[in-house]
Design a protein around this motif. Sequence first.
Motif, PDB file in Angstrom:
ATOM      1  N   GLN A  68      71.472   9.019 -22.660  1.00  0.00           N
ATOM      2  CA  GLN A  68      71.811   9.821 -24.004  1.00  0.00           C
ATOM      3  C   GLN A  68      72.062  11.445 -23.800  1.00  0.00           C
TER       4      GLN A  68
ATOM      5  N   TYR B 139      77.596  -0.181 -27.719  1.00  0.00           N
ATOM      6  CA  TYR B 139      77.386   1.090 -28.116  1.00  0.00           C
ATOM      7  C   TYR B 139      75.969   1.695 -27.258  1.00  0.00           C
ATOM      8  N   LEU B 140      74.836   1.046 -27.773  1.00  0.00           N
ATOM      9  CA  LEU B 140      73.528   1.398 -27.218  1.00  0.00           C
ATOM     10  C   LEU B 140      73.562   1.727 -25.465  1.00  0.00           C
TER      11      LEU B 140
ATOM     12  N   GLN C 188      75.455  11.411 -32.816  1.00  0.00           N
ATOM     13  CA  GLN C 188      76.011  11.967 -31.693  1.00  0.00           C
ATOM     14  C   GLN C 188      75.581  13.535 -31.486  1.00  0.00           C
TER      15      GLN C 188
ATOM     16  N   ALA D 278      77.750   9.570 -24.874  1.00  0.00           N
ATOM     17  CA  ALA D 278      77.749   9.594 -26.088  1.00  0.00           C
ATOM     18  C   ALA D 278      79.005   9.492 -26.815  1.00  0.00           C
TER      19      ALA D 278
ATOM     20  N   LEU E 225      69.065   6.084 -36.097  1.00  0.00           N
ATOM     21  CA  LEU E 225      69.849   4.924 -35.906  1.00  0.00           C
ATOM     22  C   LEU E 225      70.002   3.673 -36.627  1.00  0.00           C
TER      23      LEU E 225
ATOM     24  N   SER F 122      66.989  12.959 -29.342  1.00  0.00           N
ATOM     25  CA  SER F 122      66.311  11.743 -28.820  1.00  0.00           C
ATOM     26  C   SER F 122      65.581  12.044 -27.665  1.00  0.00           C
ATOM     27  N   THR F 123      65.875  12.895 -26.643  1.00  0.00           N
ATOM     28  CA  THR F 123      64.986  13.282 -25.612  1.00  0.00           C
ATOM     29  C   THR F 123      63.565  13.768 -26.038  1.00  0.00           C
TER      30      THR F 123
ATOM     31  N   GLY G 188      76.142   4.274 -24.314  1.00  0.00           N
ATOM     32  CA  GLY G 188      75.490   5.658 -24.480  1.00  0.00           C
ATOM     33  C   GLY G 188      73.984   5.732 -23.989  1.00  0.00           C
TER      34      GLY G 188
ATOM     35  N   MET H 110      71.310  13.667 -32.036  1.00  0.00           N
ATOM     36  CA  MET H 110      70.420  12.946 -31.456  1.00  0.00           C
ATOM     37  C   MET H 110      70.674  12.675 -29.864  1.00  0.00           C
ATOM     38  N   GLN H 111      71.958  12.875 -29.796  1.00  0.00           N
ATOM     39  CA  GLN H 111      72.546  12.547 -28.376  1.00  0.00           C
ATOM     40  C   GLN H 111      72.822  13.881 -27.374  1.00  0.00           C
ATOM     41  N   GLY H 112      73.142  13.626 -26.204  1.00  0.00           N
ATOM     42  CA  GLY H 112      73.402  14.863 -25.321  1.00  0.00           C
ATOM     43  C   GLY H 112      72.468  15.594 -24.935  1.00  0.00           C
TER      44      GLY H 112
END
Lengths: 99, 530, 648, 540
Positions: free
Chosen positions: C172, C165-166, B438, C178, B386, B375-376, C169, B441-443
Amino acid sequence: MTPTYYLLLSALLFSIGAVGVLVRRNAIVVFMCIELMLNSVNLTLVTFARINGALDGQVIAFFVMVVAAAEVVVGLAIIMSIFRTRRTASVDDANLLKY
Amino acid sequence: MLLLILLLLPLVGAAVVAPMKNNARTAKLVALGFSLVSLVLTIVTWFSYSVAAASSGTRFQLELSVDWIPAFGTHFALGIDGIALVMLALIAVLVPIVMAFSWEERIPEGRSAAGFYSLILATQSLLVGVFAATDVFLFYVFFEAMLVPMYFMIGRFGGPRRQYAAVKFFLYSLLGGLIMLAAVIGLFVVSGEQLGSGTFTWVDLQRMAASVPESTQIWLFLGFFLAFAIKAPLVPFHTWLPDAGAEAPVGAGVLLVGVLDKVGTFGFLRYCLPLFPFASKTLAPLVLTLAVIGILYGALLAVGQTDLKRFVSYTSIAHFGFIALGIFSFSSQAFAGATLYMVNHGISTGMLFIVVGLLITRGGSRLIGDYGGVSTVAPLLAGAFLVAGLSSLALPGTNSFVSEFLVLLGSYPRQPVYTILATVGIIFAALYVLWVYQRTMQGPLRGSAVLGALDTVGGPGTMLDPALSAKRSSGFPDLGRREIAVLTPLIVLILVLGFFPGPVLDVITPSVVATMNEVGLADPVGGLSQ
Amino acid sequence: MTELPTVEVASGITSLAWLLFVLPAAGSLILFVAGRRANTWGHWLGVLTVVASFALGLAIFFQTIGMSADQRTTEVHLFDWIAVAGLKVDFGLRLDPLSLTFVLLITGVGSLIHIYSVGYMSHDPGRRRFFAQLNLFVAAMLILVLGNNFVMLYLGWEGVGLASYLLIGFYQDRPSAATAAKKAFLMNRVGDVGLALAIFLLWTNLGTVQYTDVFERIGQVSPGTVVAITVLLLLGACGKSGQFPLQAWLPDAMEGPTPVSALIHAATMVTAGVYLIARTNPIYNLTESGRLVVALIGTITLLIGAIIGCAYDDIKKVLAYSTVSQIGYMILAVGLGPIGYALGIAHLLAHGFFKAGLFLGAGSVMHAMDDNVDMRRYGGLWRKMPITFVTFGLGYLALIGFPFLSGYFTKDAIIEAAFTAPGWQGWVFGLTASVAAGLTAFYMTRLMIMTFFGEKRWEELETSDGGHYHPHESPLSMTVPMIILAFGSVLAGFLLTNGKALATWLAPSLGELREAEGGALPHSVTPWLVLALSALGVLVAYLVVGRRPTPVERPERVSLPVRAARRDLYANAINEAVIARPGTWLSRFLVFVDNRGVDGVVNGTAALFGGSSGRLRRLQTGFVRSYALSMLGGTVLVAAALLVVRFS
Amino acid sequence: MSILAQQAQLTAPPIDYGAVAPLLIILGAACVAVLIEAFLPRHQRWPAQVVLSIVALVAAGLALALYAGNSGPEGITTISDALAVDRPTLFLWGTLLALGLGSILLIADRSVEPGGAFLASAASRAAVGGGGGGVATGGGVGGGDPDPDRGYGSPDQAPTMQTEVFPFTLFALAGMMTFCAANDLLTMFIALEVLSLPLYLMCGLARRRRLLSQEAAVKYFLLGAFASAFFLYGLALLYGYAGSVRFSEIAAASAGSQKSDALLLGGLGLLVVGLMFKASVGPFHTWTPDVYQGAPTPVTAFMGACTKVAAFGGILRVLYVAFGDTRWEWRGVLWAVAIASMVIGAVIGLTQTDVKRMIAYSSVAHAGFLLLGAMSITAAGTSGTLFYLLAYGFTTLAVFGVISLVRGPDGEATHLSQWAGLAKRSPVVAAVMSFLLLALAGIPLTSGFTAKFAVFSAASADGMVPLVVIALIASAVAAFFYVRVIVLMYFSEPAPDGPTVTVPGAFTTAAITLGVLVTLLLGIVPTLALGWAGAGTFVG
């Protein structure tokens, strides 16, 4: 003599022929065993003709003989050709085709 | 006539496109053109279909019937009810999207795009045939024939283990199909006994259904059921799907999971239930057990997957469990929910497949562990993922909610225990979707696929520097125009069908009510609302 | 049985009620779709839509309040959402005092927090996205409270879950965010299953999901089913409101930006459970045991929250557990039935003000402290940020029930009512609630002391990027909302409870507020008891924390209860041990089973065929005599079988 | 003497020449072909033989059509009831003639392999030069032939082929036609030999891979003769039982049942074994893979297609006419045989590595399916089996036609590994082969599916549902090896020194096209053929 004996004899000959096909290696001998089987059938046919009191059996036997003769011609030709290329008439040596 | 054109047009398209081996662009354009014309024709069909007539008892509309093989009593008979109509609509919508998606798909060495597009069109044609056939024999013919183009699509254009997957798919389906053939033959023989002369006409067979002896029904049901259970796929007949789904090119995967597998659930609803009402009711607990196991088992397996495409396949197995649950719970709401679910699953899983495909195109790996923090660099892609995921977990407001809710709501009155277990499945659905989201896409940016793609452009650095992230995104680009164009209709459908499912439900309802009558059951809750 | 209000079709400005949620929804959609282009003006659009919604809500409120009490319940039918055979689910709104109260709370506090966020998020590159998601939340929350049937409720219910949720998180790139977001959604889903099943039960028994019809016919349902429905609804409420046993997600949710904590995880969304039980009061009125379960859950939660709140050093987590605890009070209140519904809502509103204010204050503090949340690194901030200190302090006083501030009126009323519960319940509920009030005073005082008083522990410390701390007061856009909320904290309790203003207003929705009678303790004693316990809490906090310097590093050698509290009373550990880890194992095991077992059978069958094929083809030896033998064998078998079949 | 008295009364039996005209034309043509072989100069023989064969087949076809068009649905028996010309006979004859035409085309093609598959070798030239007459076998002597590829005749002349194969084919065809029209066991036996003997020889005619070819001939011959003996013994026993070899009288005798059933059943068993051998039904299939592999591919095509038709035509007639009433006695045993055949064919086929061998096992499996139809003594069973034979024959013919096109540096590339990536090199051939394989697998819209459906529905209707289920599972198993070839052709990368695909000559093209077209048409619009197949039933 009852005709049954002839039937048994022919059955016996037929069996001998069949066993011969299974146990002999030489193609010619194997072939002769088959001829024996055919001829044992002739005996059966003739016997049945006798039992039935008709001539059809004998007539059929003649037909069979002719057919057998034709078969011999063809068979020997084939066996000859394979003998020429391989210099052997053993059926066990002809096993390139397997599995 | 309309249906015949709808059936033949893509076939003609396939024949036209196939020889254009050396001109990929023209081939693609022509194929897309054919699919768009099909879409227009499907819209025409949609408006030609009369809900009023269906409500007043007309079982099939736009019918066409020609004697085919009189010796077998078969007809080339086409016709649609509401259930078939929505499936046709789904096909018509998905095919252009799949084509547009595959536009820049890397075709393996020595294969041509023309071949791929031609196979898509061929599949489309056969799928139309499957859903529009009103003759059991004709249905069977299409049912088997549609394996062939899909087999080639997987085997010729798929991933590294494509041979294995294609053969497994083909043989597994064929086995099911052949067992169904035994049942089809049996049905023919039984119809000969019951009606004097054997027939395959669905309407006649349905009329005879009640008088077929019960043990016969059970055997015939099992024959059909097995084929459909493999196709759908229900646990434990599902193992071909993860392989096929993973190895198929994404476009083919969308068609496979989105539409082709629906033939199984469609078959339950159109063939198993009305033709063998007694057997369906008797064996419903068995099917429901498989369905619920599928929901939970598929979800838990999806959680444990390491491969993105296998992950999508397993989510589908869970979803097919819901559809089967709805179908074998015997209520109008559950039927309608299951039917709508077929459409919605096609859209949402189709989109999930496409998004996963986009991800794989960028990163070059199918492994979840090779991605992280996407996502970054690609927020739109992450957003699309999503949306597809939320639709997959049936969030209210998305299309899937309506169908899942209808299925569960409709199933509860008759099958509370199964429904409760299935409802627990929605937690797992949230788990698998969000967990994959997660991880990928995330982190922070991580994973060899992402970093590898980025390293080819710029070195690693702090990710919040906007200048650098713009530079990075050329290594792992966000969605392009074509990709947005592919995804937009899907997102719009997801939202629109989430809030306004009315038009679709109106089309479906008369047909599921008719199916209820054919099964010979009344709605469990129907009387209360008056 | 509850007396049900007559439902009328909305007229006048009320018929525009759909704009209430459409406005923020449209705002959200525009912000999402517009993309980067909206970066410059997006946040203002976000603020505008919510403020407009608030204005419309006020207009509707004033129109409604001008009508007689029995005309205040109206419906707006928008379209048929899901209609199949006997099932008809409206996309429709129910406007009555209860929903309007919530509309005002949501849009009001929402507006303030939107404004606050303009300042708070001004340096964040994702501000547009933030406002889009915040707008989405407002829209979903409004659908939740406005819907006129259970499915609409469910739509909003999961919608706010998504927004939550959005927003949790939102950062990100933080793995913890997350994880927290996912955890929140999942635990909410557990509750949602309960809600869904309750809906299925209602449908099965009543053939409808519309509030009006359900409330009318609920009497036909068997008592057992009613209990089941109430318990399932409660499960839903527990998930959303962070009640025991699903409380563990709420503190983690503090990973989101602070305005989110204020709006969603303090003032509005987490109170949805209270709304749900209040909304379905006609069902709860039918079952004593259903209400008892509710009250018990509330009691357990309020105690748990208070205990854990004492042990944390993270300012937001303390506030989060405080929220858990306060919602426990509300749940307890609505669990008491007709004597408590309105009290619960009153506390909910007051809490909405002061807790939102506290969170905004905490956000302001964090803003000053470089987003550090560890109270041990604060200290002596009251000089540096006076406005924050004053507003926060007022919120604090309101929360601990300082006389004549909000909490004093609303919380004490609940405790008072709790003591009136019959038999042992009165003692258990009342005493627990009182003790928790004392604990509340303790942990909040501790928080105040550690944050605003004492020595400046931040001076010797470095920030995360190596600089020094320069605490400063926040900009106007942040302080103004805090000031307004501080006013609310001070006044709300009095205004709401004075002359039973709120209870009377809510009567059409909740029934008349019944006066609590009898009970374990006389009415005159209770306020003194609570006051005494609270004072004790403050005193203890001063003695323990205020009189000696606070160590910057957390002392690890602490007593067992503290250790337990620090670990959330082992809630996470239990979740981990009972659910998460076995789940992972199960999943891995099933993957193994699927690959080796199920797929193994498939591939094994194939291998079986292949293997037997490989063996059988060896029988084709190539020797003509063996072929003849197999033929002969076949012949004998066939002939023998024929004869056997015939003569046996 | 009564014999003399009978002789005095002997009159030639009446012959319905119209009915047997197709048979006579083929037989006559075969005799003429022998004369051509004896008297025409070598370089003229090929064109003469080809023209003769084709003309004869077409003429026979026309005669058949004429007769079929004019006669009613009832069949007749003629030549003192030795032949029964009924609707199934006509259908089988038509099938045989069409398949025969296809086979002749394949056999006659000289472009695929220079000089054709039956090119006379230098060694046999020597034999010819020495002996003056044509030696029947194409093998000749001398395994170490220095230049087997070199042409025959004058140096500037195109290589010619061993044209004996044409009379052989015609004789075999005539035998087959007689076989399925035979109305008594003796005629059947004679026909069996007439069809077999030329086939034995034809198997040995391969120009290359002489050793394999001759071995195939020997094996086929010995086992064939062995099977004939069983057949004959069965004949004798039945004669003993019924006092006649005519089918209808055997049926009548069994209905009376005052005699020992041991003779009847024993005779039936042995008779059936002989027939099963020809039809390559497992476990009497053992010759099939070896012979299919060893024989020259066009001959394999002829055998695979026509022999199957003739053998099952005979089985159908025997079971239907002679043993229809005693079906409950033998059906159980044939169940077992059918299962054995399907399982053997499907399972062993899985691991074959030679295309021709694989198709041989496929034919064993198909024989099992066919047996299902043959066992259901109903009109549907008969018509289904007939239709199956038609469909299967054309598909097989085309399959072997395609196989003959795929060639490596040393002749046909029949090893499966050589087929890898064929689609890339020759998409059309691969597509045609895939289509044919799918037909063999029984995928809808091919004749294979329609045929299976016809047979299986007849079997189900006659109470053989479990057998049908087994058959379908066997089909699924068998599908694997068809699919594997498709996988190889399409999904695998081609081997670096893989085979080339010869551009087929007009004859082979015509034969393959014929086969493919029929396969497709029978899959999509089978009505006409089904109508013919179901037009009437056997006469006794």
